[in-house]
Design a protein around this motif. Structure first.
Motif, PDB file in Angstrom:
ATOM      1  N   ILE A 249       0.854  -1.187   0.000  1.00  0.00           N
ATOM      2  CA  ILE A 249       0.000   0.000   0.000  1.00  0.00           C
ATOM      3  C   ILE A 249       0.888   1.234   0.000  1.00  0.00           C
ATOM      4  O   ILE A 249       1.745   1.393   0.874  1.00  0.00           O
ATOM      5  N   ALA A 250       0.698   2.068  -0.998  1.00  0.00           N
ATOM      6  CA  ALA A 250       1.388   3.364  -1.027  1.00  0.00           C
ATOM      7  C   ALA A 250       0.299   4.421  -0.921  1.00  0.00           C
ATOM      8  O   ALA A 250      -0.334   4.768  -1.901  1.00  0.00           O
ATOM      9  N   PRO A 251       0.033   4.905   0.279  1.00  0.00           N
ATOM     10  CA  PRO A 251      -1.102   5.825   0.456  1.00  0.00           C
ATOM     11  C   PRO A 251      -0.735   7.208  -0.071  1.00  0.00           C
ATOM     12  O   PRO A 251      -0.078   7.298  -1.098  1.00  0.00           O
ATOM     13  N   ASP A 252      -1.107   8.272   0.581  1.00  0.00           N
ATOM     14  CA  ASP A 252      -0.680   9.585   0.113  1.00  0.00           C
ATOM     15  C   ASP A 252       0.843   9.627   0.156  1.00  0.00           C
ATOM     16  O   ASP A 252       1.451   9.216   1.151  1.00  0.00           O
ATOM     17  N   VAL A 253       1.425  10.099  -0.903  1.00  0.00           N
ATOM     18  CA  VAL A 253       2.885  10.170  -1.002  1.00  0.00           C
ATOM     19  C   VAL A 253       3.258  11.610  -1.304  1.00  0.00           C
ATOM     20  O   VAL A 253       2.737  12.208  -2.243  1.00  0.00           O
ATOM     21  N   GLY A 254       4.148  12.142  -0.474  1.00  0.00           N
ATOM     22  CA  GLY A 254       4.477  13.567  -0.561  1.00  0.00           C
ATOM     23  C   GLY A 254       5.624  13.861  -1.498  1.00  0.00           C
ATOM     24  O   GLY A 254       6.674  14.344  -1.085  1.00  0.00           O
ATOM     25  N   GLY A 255       5.449  13.559  -2.762  1.00  0.00           N
ATOM     26  CA  GLY A 255       6.476  13.835  -3.763  1.00  0.00           C
ATOM     27  C   GLY A 255       7.392  12.646  -3.958  1.00  0.00           C
ATOM     28  O   GLY A 255       7.756  11.950  -3.007  1.00  0.00           O
ATOM     29  N   SER A 505      -0.721   8.565  -7.806  1.00  0.00           N
ATOM     30  CA  SER A 505      -0.624  10.019  -7.762  1.00  0.00           C
ATOM     31  C   SER A 505       0.148  10.439  -6.516  1.00  0.00           C
ATOM     32  O   SER A 505      -0.206  10.065  -5.409  1.00  0.00           O
ATOM     33  N   HIS A 506       1.246  11.156  -6.719  1.00  0.00           N
ATOM     34  CA  HIS A 506       1.988  11.681  -5.565  1.00  0.00           C
ATOM     35  C   HIS A 506       2.347  13.134  -5.829  1.00  0.00           C
ATOM     36  O   HIS A 506       3.485  13.542  -5.717  1.00  0.00           O
ATOM     37  N   GLY A 507       1.306  13.861  -6.237  1.00  0.00           N
ATOM     38  CA  GLY A 507       1.481  15.280  -6.513  1.00  0.00           C
ATOM     39  C   GLY A 507       0.945  15.676  -7.878  1.00  0.00           C
ATOM     40  O   GLY A 507       0.823  16.854  -8.184  1.00  0.00           O
ATOM     41  N   GLN A 508       0.617  14.686  -8.710  1.00  0.00           N
ATOM     42  CA  GLN A 508       0.243  14.972 -10.096  1.00  0.00           C
ATOM     43  C   GLN A 508      -1.211  15.366 -10.279  1.00  0.00           C
ATOM     44  O   GLN A 508      -1.594  15.841 -11.355  1.00  0.00           O
ATOM     45  N   GLY A 509      -2.059  15.136  -9.279  1.00  0.00           N
ATOM     46  CA  GLY A 509      -3.454  15.565  -9.391  1.00  0.00           C
ATOM     47  C   GLY A 509      -4.366  14.610 -10.143  1.00  0.00           C
ATOM     48  O   GLY A 509      -5.396  15.018 -10.674  1.00  0.00           O
ATOM     49  N   HIS A 510      -4.031  13.324 -10.183  1.00  0.00           N
ATOM     50  CA  HIS A 510      -4.882  12.373 -10.908  1.00  0.00           C
ATOM     51  C   HIS A 510      -6.306  12.348 -10.391  1.00  0.00           C
ATOM     52  O   HIS A 510      -7.233  12.085 -11.137  1.00  0.00           O
ATOM     53  N   GLU A 511      -6.461  12.562  -9.096  1.00  0.00           N
ATOM     54  CA  GLU A 511      -7.818  12.459  -8.533  1.00  0.00           C
ATOM     55  C   GLU A 511      -8.734  13.521  -9.127  1.00  0.00           C
ATOM     56  O   GLU A 511      -9.952  13.394  -9.083  1.00  0.00           O
ATOM     57  N   THR A 512      -8.128  14.552  -9.682  1.00  0.00           N
ATOM     58  CA  THR A 512      -8.907  15.607 -10.328  1.00  0.00           C
ATOM     59  C   THR A 512      -8.977  15.408 -11.845  1.00  0.00           C
ATOM     60  O   THR A 512     -10.051  15.489 -12.439  1.00  0.00           O
TER      61      THR A 512
END
Ligand SMILES: Cc1cc2nc3c(=O)[nH]c(=O)nc-3n(C[C@H](O)[C@H](O)[C@H](O)COP(=O)(O)OP(=O)(O)OC[C@H]3O[C@@H](n4cnc5c(N)ncnc54)[C@H](O)[C@@H]3O)c2cc1C
Lengths: 787, 263
Positions: A249-255, A505-512
């Motif tokens: 699991i790689a949850p929120d990743v800060g860059g 997504s680790h900063g790229q905004g895929h969720e949007t």
């Protein structure tokens, strides 16, 4: 009118609500019941024989659960390398063993020698200090050229030398290239260094290993850009855990910036120790530790030569590069200076003959691997610097020289094995001339002069190969992985969708941005689409995010899955509307029968899929969920033209960036605001490389730039306001969205612009300076001025 | 960090007693140098004696010719409160680190630490300041003693710093790109009886006065007076951010700029 939803709109990033309000869920936020903490005892010598490790006293310290050393990993696999290079003689590269904890020797400052697991992090650190090490320091191998000399100390005793491979590309072209140089009217030669960088993502690396004794399942939470890749590499090669018993699991990743692609020893350690101890084990890297344990980037030393005919046409190019691998091969390290670098040497130009030689070298330094752009910035920097130098030597306008040699017809097969599908390099250059206001440069130069400053203008082009990558092609090139991407689209009964994507997504905004694509395809609101990523248990096997591939490859998989959904939904609608499938149209979330006023809402059809009372059960299954895997037919080739204006203080050598303009061609653009943000970030990192950043080792292998006291990261006031434009769009011809990817462009395109500008400033002062190596610190520029 | 006790006295006397009672005790100012040192486990005091609760070490008073700053006064307070009375000092304080550093870090801590790249030592030396401790008064000329070394005895606390206000002054800081401490910093202060020039960041011996420049400027306070004056590269520091020669060169450039800005 800009759109307010769907493809081409710029809705604000939905993930930012949690990121900006401190409610993200990062790996370090994960704390499991009864977890223990690991502290790695790392070598403070660059090269040393480990004579003995006495853990007796340390083991008796309060809270210590167990101390592991290399001996505990003898039956365990090593950290694998994901790419094998074949050298110019047809031999496989030299591939050293890479143990989870050092065995026999420590090979860089930071190499983990022992791991202490204790009840608290402080106890683990206390006990690590009590370990008695008997280490015999050996001469360190730091300089790459010295490392490949006859008789040099070997980093790995069981290899024949420190040369990992000597790669020639395209070897068959070499005689023709040499002949072209012999016949050239002019040859420009440039030696340069592509400085070693440390990615420094805001979030340091973290790993939490867990083991469930009741089920025998292992789980790893980790700061990764590609959890499935970690599951495969760690499960299959290191720990021998089949995928169905291992969840990553790689949850929120800060860059990430590349440095979180790779499978690291700490991940394997935590997973292994959790099982051995039947207790969750957590590791959180400190910032100091990150400097000496995160894979570094770049670190090439090159000599490039450009041959031109009497009319200034490029006739041939050759380049020799020494590429630092560090002490071990990190996951994708061998591919960076070869396939991600050599294939880009044509750039935007129709140079007919190219030969690239790369010597990859082991040294007693931290492993080096992909960093934003990976190989492509190194190629672009060499090429765009040597073209600039050639223009000066020939006394021609650097832009005119580039334009004269641009590739103008597509598709274009380069002499370095890739085929550009589309592009329009004159269009981006025209756009650049407009947004950078070249016409006003002389006036700005005069204004700088009036202040006692010297202004310089630098221009360059770039091309990158991204949307990585066609699996069959990379397989031939030595990749030990496929590079497709996956998506499962699940439509719920009431019409909402969940996309489970293999991209991360680790900063790229895929969720949007990903929902914008689906919303456009179906004609529903973006808020009806949710993106799930980062967990191998609930996403299809995917290869993750790097190489500007998420929208081009992951987005394409999502489009394919959504097309399957729409096809099925139309069948359901046809049944209910008593029409034939072919007559059903989907628009604005309504299914209608062509030429009639009969229609059904999206939600009515999705409900029918799960409540199949009136449903073509004999033809199709209930439910509305589809998976697609997409393997691209080619790379995508974003391109652009960049301009930088600097002001130089002639008394101190200090350079400030006054203007920066970027005209990019990313093909179609889904969310212009996110694209601009990616370009801004990339340029910021590129300016960081050009002016500020540099990882420096001394000859003993001590990292001198091992904290922010000495490693200069760009700050907001180091950067100008940017003029960016992406209105030149030649859509990619081979993916369904016509997109090319924008994540690395800024970092690839900006360093040569900065250096070209500084050289221009120096030349305008009458200095005979043709090159200054990055980072262009005040001290370096001053030395160059005063040599 | 290793574990330690913390005491927070409210008077200088209590602080001195707390430091005296334990060989391994250490004063804590703003913690901007000390706390990172502890986090890296490079020091292991048994006890930290915080000076931030001592009212008599806080605040600033100015009587026109001298500015007196309590030893525990943060840089941010100095930056705002001496803006009128000693603008060059206010500008120096306002350019140390970032807002968090300026809100915590103190003048006493900075002078006690005497980092060779710190800013305050240049101001104190150029101003001819008096460093007041719990035990005595030390002239700045006698206080700085090389890298990270001062005339302070074990357990001695900087309680106040008194800086004579010059007729004209300016501090030029050329930042080291990573840390943004001074790669070289030059503080020029013109008094009725002469000019003082103090240089930080450059010398292997720490902050120092550039005597030749002082002599030249005392006769003619203009950048022209410095024409041709150079500092020898020998004895300068060298690191990845600048050679000896570069630092020596910067001293001359920055001194001229400081004079031009002050004059
Ligand atoms: C990110 C960053 C940037 C910085 N940039 C700069 C800069 O540009 N220029 C600059 O000059 N400085 C800079 N600093 C340093 C900063 O000014 C510190 O505040 C200063 O060096 C120490 O002051 P302090 O009050 O924090 O002392 P502390 O860290 O608390 O203590 C430092 C030392 O002084 C002793 N001490 C503290 N107070 C006293 C006292 N009153 N009497 C006797 N001994 C005492 C302590 O025992 C310790 O040995 C920076 C610091 C950081 C973290």
């Amino acid at each position: 009118m800009p759109k307010d939803s769907g493809i081409g709109a710029s809705p604000k990033r939905r993930e930012d609500v949690r990121f900006l309000t401190g409610t993200g869920n990062y790996t370090d936020d994960i704390n499991l019941n009864g977890q223990a903490y690991v502290h790695f005892l790392r070598s403070d010598m660059a090269h040393a024989r480990i004579n003995s490790i006495d853990t007796a006293a340390a083991s008796a310290m309060p809270g210590v659960v167990r101390i592991f050393t290399g001996a505990d990993f003898e039956g365990v696999g090593g950290i694998p390398c994901g790419w094998q290079i074949t050298d110019k003689h047809g031999e496989a590269m030299q591939e050293p063993a890479h143990p989870v904890l050092a065995q026999g020797k420590a090979r860089y400052v930071g190499d983990a020698i022992a791991a202490v697991v204790a009840d608290t992090a402080e106890q683990a650190r206390d006990a690590a200090e009590a370990i008695e090490l008997d280490m015999e320091e050996l001469p360190a191998v730091i300089d790459m050229k010295a490392a490949v000399q006859e008789g040099a100390t070997k980093v790995h005793d069981d290899l024949t030398s420190n040369l990992c491979y000597d790669w020639g590309f395209v070897e068959e072209n070499k005689p023709a290239v040499e002949e072209a140089f012999a016949n050239a009217a002019h040859v420009t030669t440039l030696e340069l260094v592509n400085n070693r960088l440390i990615a420094n993502p805001m979030e340091p690396r973290v790993a939490v290993g867990d083991f469930n004794r009741a089920t025998g399942d292992s789980t790893l939470y980790t700061t990764s850009q590609n959890p499935h890749v970690i599951r495969l590499l760690m499960g299959a090669f290191v720990l021998g855990i089949p995928e169905h018993k291992l969840r990553v699991i790689a949850p929120d990743v800060g860059g990430g910036f590349g440095t979180k692609i790779f499978h690291y020893a700490e991940e394997a350690f935590c997973t292994f120790a959790a099982k051995a101890l039947n207790r969750a084990v957590k590791w959180t890297s400190s910032r100091s530790e990150a400097f000496i344990s995160d894979a570094h980037g770049r670190d090439h030393v090159s000599t490039i030569q450009l041959a031109l005919d009497a009319d200034n046409n490029f006739t041939a190019l050759r380049t020799d590069t020494y590429a630092n691998m560090g002490a071990y091969l990190s996951t994708f390290a061998p591919s960076v200076p070869t396939w991600l670098h050599g294939t880009l040497m044509a750039g935007n130009y129709k140079t007919p003959l190219i030969y690239v030689n790369v010597k990859a070298v082991f040294t007693n330094t931290v492993p080096v691997d992909a960093y934003r752009g990976a190989g492509r910035p190194e190629a672009t920097y060499q090429l765009e610097r040597v073209i600039d130098k050639a223009a000066r030597e020939l006394g021609v306008d650097p832009i005119a020289l580039r334009r004269q040699n641009f590739i103008t017809e597509f598709p274009y097969a380069t002499p370095v094995a890739v085929e550009y599908d589309t592009g329009d390099y004159n269009a981006t250059m025209d756009k650049l001339e407009e947004i950078a206001d070249f016409a006003g440069f002389d006036a700005r130069r005069a204004a700088s002069e009036a202040k006692g400053k010297v202004r310089g203008l630098g221009v360059n082009c770039y091309i990158e190969a991204c949307g990585i990558a066609p699996s069959n092609l990379v397989g031939q090139l030595g990749a030990r992985a496929g590079l497709y991407e996956s998506a499962t689209v699940r439509v719920n009964a009431t019409g909402g969708l969940v996309v489970m994507t293999g991209s991360h997504s680790h900063g790229q905004g895929h969720e949007t941005s990903f929902p914008q694509v689906i919303a456009e395809m179906i004609g529903i609101d973006e808020s009806m689409v949710e993106i799930v990523h980062g967990d191998t248990a609930n996403t299809p096997m995917g290869m993750g995010t790097y190489g500007s591939r998420s929208l081009a490859v992951g987005g394409s998989a999502m489009v394919r899955a959504t097309e399957k959904i729409i096809t099925k939904a139309k069948k359901i609608a046809a049944h209910i509307l008593e029409a034939s499938d072919a007559d059903i149209e989907l628009k604005d979330g309504q299914f209608s029968v062509a030429g009639t006023d009969k229609s059904l809402a999206w939600g009515d059809v999705t409900l029918a899929a799960y409540v199949p009372h009136n449903y073509p059960l004999e033809d199709i299954e209930p439910g509305l969920e589809e998976t697609a895997f997409y393997d691209p037919a080619n790379f995508t080739y974003p391109s652009g033209a960049y301009a930088c204006e600097v002001e130089l203080d002639p008394e101190t050598g200090k350079v400030s960036i006054e203007r920066f303009a970027a005209a990019d061609d990313f093909g179609n653009v889904v969310n212009p605001m996110i694209v601009e943000g990616q370009v801004h970030g990339g340029i910021g990192q590129g300016i960081g490389q050009a002016l500020l950043e540099g990882a420096v080792y001394n000859e003993d292998g001590q990292l001198l730039s091992a904290s922010y006291m000495d490693y200069a990261m760009p700050r907001a006031d180091d950067l100008p306001f940017y003029q960016v434009d992406h209105s030149c769009q030649t859509p990619c011809t081979h993916n369904p969205l016509g997109v090319k990817g924008c994540g690395e462009a800024g970092a690839i395109g900006s360093p040569p612009a900065v250096v070209n500008a500084v050289v221009d400033a120096l030349q305008s002062m009458g200095k005979d300076v043709t090159h200054v190596d990055m980072p262009l610190s005040p001290a370096r520029v001053w030395s160059a001025m005063n040599e | 960090m290793y574990s330690f006790d913390v005491e927070k006295p409210t008077s200088i006397a209590e602080a001195v007693a707390a430091l005296g009672s334990d060989d391994e005790a250490q004063a804590l100012g703003g913690g901007q140098t000390l706390i990172p040192t502890l986090k890296q486990r490079l020091a292991s005091p048994s006890k930290l004696v915080s000076l931030s609760g001592i009212a008599e070490m806080q605040g600033i008073s100015a009587d026109g010719s001298v500015v007196s700053i309590g030893g525990a006064t943060p840089h941010g307070v100095v930056a705002s409160e001496v803006a009128q009375s000693y603008p060059a000092l206010a500008a120096l304080a306002g350019n140390i680190g970032d807002p968090a550093v300026r809100n915590r870090g103190t003048i006493g801590g900075s002078l006690a630490n005497n980092d060779p790249a710190a800013c305050y030592p240049a101001a104190a030396l150029a101003s001819g300041a008096t460093i007041v401790t719990n035990a005595r008064e030390i002239a700045a000329d006698d206080y700085f003693d090389g890298l990270f070394t001062t005339a302070l005895e074990e357990g001695e606390i900087v309680t106040q710093v008194r800086l004579p206000v010059p007729e004209a002054a300016n501090y030029q800081k050329f930042v080291q790109p990573a840390s943004r401490f001074a790669l070289v910093g030059v503080f020029v202060a013109k008094f009725a009886d002469g000019v003082r020039v103090a240089v930080t960041g450059a010398s292997e011996e720490g902050v120092f006065r550039w005597a030749e420049a002082e002599a030249a400027l005392s006769g003619n306070f203009s950048a022209d007076a410095l024409e041709g004056l150079t500092v020898a590269a020998d004895g300068m520091m060298a690191d990845i951010h600048g050679s000896k020669a570069y630092r020596a060169h910067l001293i001359a450039v920055l001194t001229k700029r400081a004079v031009a800005a002050a004059a």
